[in-house]
Scaffold this active site. Structure first.
Site, mmCIF file in Angstrom:
data_model
loop_
_atom_site.group_PDB
_atom_site.id
_atom_site.type_symbol
_atom_site.label_atom_id
_atom_site.label_comp_id
_atom_site.label_asym_id
_atom_site.label_seq_id
_atom_site.Cartn_x
_atom_site.Cartn_y
_atom_site.Cartn_z
ATOM 1 N N SER A 103 5.259 4.843 -8.106
ATOM 2 C CA SER A 103 5.310 4.681 -9.566
ATOM 3 C C SER A 103 6.763 4.576 -10.030
ATOM 4 C CB SER A 103 4.648 5.868 -10.256
ATOM 5 O OG SER A 103 3.330 5.981 -9.794
ATOM 6 N N ASP A 130 7.668 8.185 -4.869
ATOM 7 C CA ASP A 130 6.313 7.817 -5.260
ATOM 8 C C ASP A 130 6.450 6.397 -5.806
ATOM 9 O OD1 ASP A 130 3.553 9.397 -6.476
ATOM 10 O OD2 ASP A 130 4.079 7.445 -7.303
ATOM 11 N N ASP A 148 0.206 2.615 -5.282
ATOM 12 C CA ASP A 148 0.099 2.340 -6.720
ATOM 13 C C ASP A 148 0.747 1.020 -7.145
ATOM 14 O OD1 ASP A 148 -1.283 4.680 -6.963
ATOM 15 O OD2 ASP A 148 0.335 5.825 -7.897
ATOM 16 N N THR A 183 -5.452 -14.781 -16.472
ATOM 17 C CA THR A 183 -6.713 -14.159 -16.889
ATOM 18 C C THR A 183 -6.745 -12.649 -16.599
ATOM 19 O OG1 THR A 183 -9.114 -14.081 -16.587
ATOM 20 C CG2 THR A 183 -7.842 -14.881 -14.722
ATOM 21 N N GLN A 184 -7.415 -11.918 -17.463
ATOM 22 C CA GLN A 184 -7.628 -10.472 -17.253
ATOM 23 C C GLN A 184 -8.626 -10.221 -16.132
ATOM 24 O OE1 GLN A 184 -8.950 -8.615 -20.889
ATOM 25 N NE2 GLN A 184 -7.242 -9.442 -22.051
ATOM 26 N N THR A 197 2.182 8.347 -0.513
ATOM 27 C CA THR A 197 1.327 9.363 0.107
ATOM 28 C C THR A 197 1.364 9.325 1.630
ATOM 29 O OG1 THR A 197 -0.142 9.138 -1.782
ATOM 30 C CG2 THR A 197 -1.054 10.235 0.136
HETATM 31 N N1 ASP Z 1 1.148 7.818 -6.069
HETATM 32 C C1 ASP Z 1 1.218 7.341 -4.716
HETATM 33 C C2 ASP Z 1 2.219 6.207 -4.661
HETATM 34 O O1 ASP Z 1 1.928 5.113 -5.029
HETATM 35 C C3 ASP Z 1 -0.123 6.895 -4.262
HETATM 36 C C4 ASP Z 1 -0.144 6.357 -2.852
HETATM 37 O O2 ASP Z 1 0.785 6.433 -2.093
HETATM 38 O O3 ASP Z 1 -1.162 5.783 -2.483
HETATM 39 O O4 ASP Z 1 3.330 6.430 -4.230
#
Ligand code: ASP
Length: 343
Positions: free
Chosen positions: A62, A60, A93, A279-280, A16
């Site tokens: 992800s 991104d 993320d 641990t969780q 972002t």
């Molecule tokens: N979805 C975005 C990412 O991780 C969220 C962010 O940048 O904070 O690339």
């Protein structure tokens, strides 16, 4: 590049922070890094020279994977001598995973590598990106007696510098998106930029930077929950080629005492699978043997993850497997703090 005190290299991977809103369409688009100083004129006021390099195709986070981590590590390696510090712009993320991985990959790091990002794009009026970016650069430029103040991989977000491999993303909405519940912050930005020197990582001896670029992804994470069944366990334990597993247990490292669970885990360990008890809970530590519900896990020599985060555990497994650590020493090395990732 201007002739200023510290030389900082910005590495833009995506996320972002690097997006700007087009005036007409309102669509978020990746930022052109050549126009960096135009968009953030404040950067020109910093007492350091800044260069930038960008992923060909910013992503991104992800979509991050170990191949991208190798690209970041290689960029740092090839520019290591020429710069005093590095700021990695990355989506929030998966930032804790990437930053943890880099902490292992950069052995004997003696310069700052600061990950940062933002919850709002840099072009947004209320953006958190500017402060995060500017302060990250200032932190990366900090020197005392000619030596870098930060000599580890850090993560800076919303006024706080954390040890990167202690962090977890805890909020998808607040600017304060990260927490480090098992280790105190390294620095804080208020009226002054305050560094907590007693919390900083220092390698034991000055050795040259060694960059590790082999990571093994034959790993998995399995989280216990009430109702967790044998079919699920079996399907994970029988993943072809699986070498190591992070088992996310309850509280202080506890698991159900069902005999099928204990015997299946025992068999998997006997066959050579490395299983780490993590641990969780976001804070606190695994203490195997404290409760009856962890006695059997201790008896079967499950690796004790103590207060490591899941992010730091899974990337440590990839790093150790990639470094061909094996056999009995694997557990001992895992249980040793390599970059301050566990207490
Ligand atoms: N979805 C975005 C990412 O991780 C969220 C962010 O940048 O904070 O690339």
């Amino acid at each position: 590049m201007k002739n200023k005190q510290s030389k900082i290299l910005l590495i833009y991977t995506g996320g972002t922070i690097g997006m700007v809103k087009e005036y007409t369409s309102g669509v978020l688009k990746a930022f052109d890094f050549k126009k960096l100083v135009d968009n953030i004129p404040e950067l020109g006021q910093l007492d350091c020279a800044i260069d930038s390099v960008s992923f060909k195709k910013p992503i991104d986070s992800s979509n991050m994977n170990p191949t991208h981590w190798v690209s970041i590590a290689s960029l740092i390696e090839s520019h290591y001598a020429a710069y005093d510090g590095f700021v990695i712009l990355h989506g929030s993320d998966t930032m804790s995973y990437s930053a943890s991985a880099l902490s292992y990959m950069l052995e004997n790091l003696a310069k700052p590598v600061i990950f940062t990002g933002s919850q709002l794009p840099i072009g947004d009026l209320r953006t958190d990106a500017k402060e995060n970016l500017i302060t990250s650069i200032q932190i990366a430029a900090l020197k005392e007696k000619g030596e870098a103040v930060i000599q580890e991989v850090g993560l800076y977000f919303e006024n706080k510098l954390f040890r990167a491999n202690r962090t977890t993303k805890i909020n998808a909405e607040h600017f304060e998106a990260f927490a480090s519940l098992n280790y105190p912050i390294l620095a804080e930005s208020g009226v002054h930029l305050k560094v907590y020197h007693e919390n900083l990582w220092r390698g034991s001896k000055r050795k040259p930077l060694k960059v590790h670029t082999v990571l093994d992804d034959k790993v998995a994470i399995l989280k216990l929950f009430p109702g967790f069944n044998r079919e699920l366990l079996q399907s994970v334990l029988h993943i072809p080629g699986l070498k190591a597993l992070v088992l996310e247990t309850y509280g202080a490292g506890n698991a159900p005492t069902d005999s099928w669970l204990i015997s299946d885990l025992k068999k998997a360990i006997a066959k050579g699978l490395y299983i780490v008890n993590v641990t969780q809970c976001s804070g606190g530590s695994v203490i195997m043997g404290r409760y009856e519900t962890s006695m059997e896990l201790e008896r079967m020599s499950m690796i004790n993850g103590r207060d490591i985060t899941t992010e730091a555990a899974i990337t440590k497994l990839m790093y150790l497997l990639g470094s061909e650590v094996s056999g009995k020493s694997f557990g001992t090395i895992f249980e040793t703090s390599l970059r301050g990732e566990m207490t």
